[in-house]
Write a protein that holds these residues in place. Structure first.
Motif, PDB file in Angstrom:
ATOM      1  N   ALA A   1       0.834  -1.206   0.000  1.00 25.32           N
ATOM      2  CA  ALA A   1       0.000   0.000   0.000  1.00 25.32           C
ATOM      3  C   ALA A   1       0.865   1.251   0.000  1.00 25.32           C
ATOM      4  O   ALA A   1       0.585   2.227  -0.717  1.00 25.32           O
ATOM      5  CB  ALA A   1      -0.938  -0.004   1.208  1.00 25.32           C
ATOM      6  N   LYS A   2       1.938   1.253   0.800  1.00 26.94           N
ATOM      7  CA  LYS A   2       2.849   2.405   0.853  1.00 26.94           C
ATOM      8  C   LYS A   2       3.533   2.624  -0.492  1.00 26.94           C
ATOM      9  O   LYS A   2       3.683   3.761  -0.955  1.00 26.94           O
ATOM     10  CB  LYS A   2       3.926   2.186   1.926  1.00 26.94           C
ATOM     11  N   VAL A   3       3.976   1.550  -1.110  1.00 24.59           N
ATOM     12  CA  VAL A   3       4.661   1.652  -2.400  1.00 24.59           C
ATOM     13  C   VAL A   3       3.714   2.196  -3.460  1.00 24.59           C
ATOM     14  O   VAL A   3       4.054   3.127  -4.215  1.00 24.59           O
ATOM     15  CB  VAL A   3       5.231   0.285  -2.816  1.00 24.59           C
ATOM     16  N   TYR A   4       2.513   1.644  -3.540  1.00 27.33           N
ATOM     17  CA  TYR A   4       1.529   2.137  -4.511  1.00 27.33           C
ATOM     18  C   TYR A   4       1.221   3.613  -4.277  1.00 27.33           C
ATOM     19  O   TYR A   4       1.106   4.399  -5.224  1.00 27.33           O
ATOM     20  CB  TYR A   4       0.240   1.326  -4.407  1.00 27.33           C
ATOM     21  N   PHE A   5       1.089   3.995  -3.016  1.00 25.07           N
ATOM     22  CA  PHE A   5       0.781   5.384  -2.700  1.00 25.07           C
ATOM     23  C   PHE A   5       1.902   6.304  -3.174  1.00 25.07           C
ATOM     24  O   PHE A   5       1.653   7.364  -3.761  1.00 25.07           O
ATOM     25  CB  PHE A   5       0.569   5.526  -1.192  1.00 25.07           C
ATOM     26  N   GLN A   6       3.156   5.898  -2.955  1.00 28.32           N
ATOM     27  CA  GLN A   6       4.293   6.702  -3.392  1.00 28.32           C
ATOM     28  C   GLN A   6       4.353   6.780  -4.914  1.00 28.32           C
ATOM     29  O   GLN A   6       4.865   7.751  -5.477  1.00 28.32           O
ATOM     30  CB  GLN A   6       5.590   6.104  -2.839  1.00 28.32           C
ATOM     31  N   GLN A   7       3.811   5.798  -5.590  1.00 29.33           N
ATOM     32  CA  GLN A   7       3.760   5.787  -7.056  1.00 29.33           C
ATOM     33  C   GLN A   7       2.593   6.608  -7.606  1.00 29.33           C
ATOM     34  O   GLN A   7       2.452   6.721  -8.826  1.00 29.33           O
ATOM     35  CB  GLN A   7       3.621   4.352  -7.572  1.00 29.33           C
ATOM     36  N   GLY A   8       1.766   7.129  -6.744  1.00 26.16           N
ATOM     37  CA  GLY A   8       0.583   7.825  -7.215  1.00 26.16           C
ATOM     38  C   GLY A   8      -0.471   6.882  -7.764  1.00 26.16           C
ATOM     39  O   GLY A   8      -1.398   7.303  -8.466  1.00 26.16           O
ATOM     40  N   ASN A   9      -0.373   5.611  -7.427  1.00 23.80           N
ATOM     41  CA  ASN A   9      -1.343   4.599  -7.847  1.00 23.80           C
ATOM     42  C   ASN A   9      -2.392   4.492  -6.746  1.00 23.80           C
ATOM     43  O   ASN A   9      -2.376   3.581  -5.924  1.00 23.80           O
ATOM     44  CB  ASN A   9      -0.632   3.264  -8.078  1.00 23.80           C
ATOM     45  N   TYR A  10      -3.303   5.436  -6.735  1.00 23.85           N
ATOM     46  CA  TYR A  10      -4.213   5.581  -5.599  1.00 23.85           C
ATOM     47  C   TYR A  10      -5.271   4.488  -5.542  1.00 23.85           C
ATOM     48  O   TYR A  10      -5.731   4.128  -4.458  1.00 23.85           O
ATOM     49  CB  TYR A  10      -4.860   6.961  -5.635  1.00 23.85           C
ATOM     50  N   THR A  11      -5.654   3.947  -6.670  1.00 23.98           N
ATOM     51  CA  THR A  11      -6.655   2.876  -6.668  1.00 23.98           C
ATOM     52  C   THR A  11      -6.122   1.651  -5.930  1.00 23.98           C
ATOM     53  O   THR A  11      -6.773   1.103  -5.023  1.00 23.98           O
ATOM     54  CB  THR A  11      -7.046   2.502  -8.097  1.00 23.98           C
ATOM     55  N   ASP A  12      -4.922   1.215  -6.305  1.00 22.36           N
ATOM     56  CA  ASP A  12      -4.346   0.034  -5.663  1.00 22.36           C
ATOM     57  C   ASP A  12      -3.897   0.330  -4.234  1.00 22.36           C
ATOM     58  O   ASP A  12      -3.961  -0.548  -3.364  1.00 22.36           O
ATOM     59  CB  ASP A  12      -3.171  -0.487  -6.489  1.00 22.36           C
ATOM     60  N   ALA A  13      -3.449   1.558  -3.981  1.00 24.84           N
ATOM     61  CA  ALA A  13      -3.050   1.921  -2.618  1.00 24.84           C
ATOM     62  C   ALA A  13      -4.246   1.829  -1.676  1.00 24.84           C
ATOM     63  O   ALA A  13      -4.143   1.279  -0.571  1.00 24.84           O
ATOM     64  CB  ALA A  13      -2.467   3.327  -2.596  1.00 24.84           C
ATOM     65  N   ALA A  14      -5.392   2.365  -2.107  1.00 29.17           N
ATOM     66  CA  ALA A  14      -6.593   2.318  -1.268  1.00 29.17           C
ATOM     67  C   ALA A  14      -7.053   0.882  -1.061  1.00 29.17           C
ATOM     68  O   ALA A  14      -7.479   0.507   0.045  1.00 29.17           O
ATOM     69  CB  ALA A  14      -7.704   3.140  -1.907  1.00 29.17           C
ATOM     70  N   GLN A  15      -6.963   0.076  -2.113  1.00 28.11           N
ATOM     71  CA  GLN A  15      -7.401  -1.314  -1.999  1.00 28.11           C
ATOM     72  C   GLN A  15      -6.547  -2.072  -0.988  1.00 28.11           C
ATOM     73  O   GLN A  15      -7.076  -2.771  -0.114  1.00 28.11           O
ATOM     74  CB  GLN A  15      -7.320  -2.011  -3.353  1.00 28.11           C
ATOM     75  N   LYS A  16      -5.226  -1.932  -1.105  1.00 29.41           N
ATOM     76  CA  LYS A  16      -4.339  -2.678  -0.207  1.00 29.41           C
ATOM     77  C   LYS A  16      -4.443  -2.168   1.231  1.00 29.41           C
ATOM     78  O   LYS A  16      -4.455  -2.955   2.186  1.00 29.41           O
ATOM     79  CB  LYS A  16      -2.898  -2.603  -0.706  1.00 29.41           C
TER      80      LYS A  16
END
Length: 466
Positions: free
Chosen positions: A219-234
């Motif tokens: 979730a942290k990695v996705y968030f840092q990538q600006g991948n908010y859909t996957d960050a929120a899911q994880k």
């Protein structure tokens, strides 16, 4: 990679075995072990894995977090430390010995996990053991690369295709010189490791990495990538697992206690027989303020600007974690007193951050706003002891994002989050954050590699500050 050429694998294994013998209750047979002998039993393999967690404390027990904080705007100029002052000034030279030491430590961990992954098939582990060990190695490998790339390279999103130079991505124990891997490729490898670890790790694993730890780091990695859909899911998977709860304590850094919100942590302990392991030295060494013991001026202190944002509301229990010293005098400073113990556990992944990630991600996407509001209010009700400061039902995305960022800055103080959050916002949110006069993407806001790394295939970072 030059730092790995300078590390003797034999010495590393001997150190590992000697440092872990109390845990595993076995003695190395003599002092001249060859590598094959040093990894001749399952216990010795597990000892090497355990020592990788020790290596992780070497850079994540407060050192890398402090490097990040020094680049940001939460802490004031460090006292009496020239190496740290270079980081604070956004002008790190390649002879900086503190940065060099910090840079080497995660690669020592990578040397160990990669060797483990190379030899694990030679041992007769059960399928459960095999999966757990493999998953732990992948988790630790992902963490090391993630923390390195955030400090030593421009952030994900700095270039359109993320082809800008990153770090040397290390996936084997070979000591060949490596080129700097593009940032996009580094992140792809990190995500792949975490997805695999997530599938292999057990739900419970003592003080070691678990399935939810891999999910939270993803979730942290996705968030840092600006991948908010996957960050929120994880982040949501961790929150909805029911395994963690916020509780009432606003201080996660506890001695001999693991709060119910902590997902993964580095353990410090003082055993009855006098055996001790302190994972928190990077924090205690920089932040401790104990006049009674002669520790009068901590190296790292909060800025007055940071403190003023929160201190006016005396109902905020988190303000009690800071102390104004010599108020109104020329030598005034703000001490962060939550690190005053000799040792304490270091939480690296926790429910508070998962709620902040999910809330901001959903608000940016404009989805599930009621859930985002509740995530913020859960944190606020703990901080203020009631709902007087809660976001109202029906709050819009902009209000939620403002609230999340307000809470994130104080909740994550000293955890190395602030500068990376500003960089993410600069890369993906159309902002242009300025950190103590310097733009978020200037050369000085990444650390310089040690001079020993420079080669024809490994260019150093620009050395011109900001």
């Amino acid at each position: 990679m030059k730092i790995l050429k300078n590390i003797s694998f034999l010495l590393a294994l001997l150190f590992v075995i000697s440092s872990c013998e109390k845990v595993l209750e076995f003695e190395p047979e003599g002092s001249n072990l060859e590598e094959e002998e040093a990894l001749s039993t399952k216990n010795q393999l597990i000892a090497l894995l355990n020592s990788t967690y020790s290596s992780t404390t070497g850079y994540m027990g407060g050192q890398f977090q402090s490097f990040n904080e020094l680049l940001g705007d939460n802490v004031s100029q460090p006292a009496n430390n020239n190496d740290l002052n270079e980081i604070y000034r956004h002008d790190v030279l390649f002879f900086n010995s503190t940065v060099k030491s910090g840079y080497n430590t995660p690669y020592a961990a990578l040397l160990k996990v990669n060797r483990l992954l190379e030899v694990i098939d030679d041992f007769e582990f059960t399928s459960e053991e095999y999966d757990r060990i493999t998953g732990e190695c992948q988790f630790l490998r992902a963490m090391a690369h993630f923390e390195l790339v955030k400090l030593f390279a421009q952030p994900y999103g700095y270039t359109t295709n993320n082809s800008h130079l990153g770090i040397a991505y290390k996936s084997s124990s070979q000591t060949d010189l490596l080129q700097r891997t593009p940032v996009g490729e580094v992140y792809s490898n990190i995500v792949a490791d975490l997805k695999s670890a997530e599938a292999l790790l057990p739900a419970t694993n003592g003080i070691y990495a678990t399935k939810m730890a891999a999910t939270a780091l993803l979730a942290k990695v996705y968030f840092q990538q600006g991948n908010y859909t996957d960050a929120a899911q994880k982040a949501g998977e961790v929150i909805n697992s029911g395994l963690f709860s916020l509780g009432s304590d606003v201080d996660r850094f506890q001695q001999n206690v693991v709060l119910p919100e902590v997902i993964f942590y580095l353990q410090s302990y003082l055993a009855a027989d006098g055996n001790a392991f302190f994972a928190s030295g990077g924090y205690a060494g920089n932040y401790t303020y104990r006049p009674a013991d002669g520790i009068n001026v901590p190296t790292l202190r909060a800025t007055r600007e940071f403190y003023n944002i929160y201190s006016a509301d005396t109902s905020d229990k988190r303000v009690g974690l800071y102390q104004v010293v010599n108020e109104g005098e020329l030598n005034e400073f703000i001490a962060c007193i939550k690190f005053n113990e000799d040792y304490f556990n270091v939480p690296l992944l926790h429910l508070t951050e998962m709620k902040l990630i999910r809330a901001e991600s959903n608000a940016i996407l404009g989805v599930e706003l009621a859930t985002a509001i509740q995530d913020v209010n859960d944190i606020r009700e703990r901080a203020y002891g009631g709902n007087a400061n809660n976001l109202p039902a029906g709050a819009g995305s902009a209000s939620i994002i403002t609230a999340v960022r307000f809470e994130r800055r104080i909740e994550m103080f000293a955890e190395g989050d602030r500068i990376q959050d500003l960089k993410r916002r600069g890369a993906f949110e159309g902002e242009n954050p300025v950190i103590r006069g310097d733009q978020w993407n200037c050369d000085g806001l990444i650390l310089q590699f040690p001079i020993s790394e420079r080669s024809a295939i490994f260019p150093l970072n620009p050395n011109d500050g900001c």
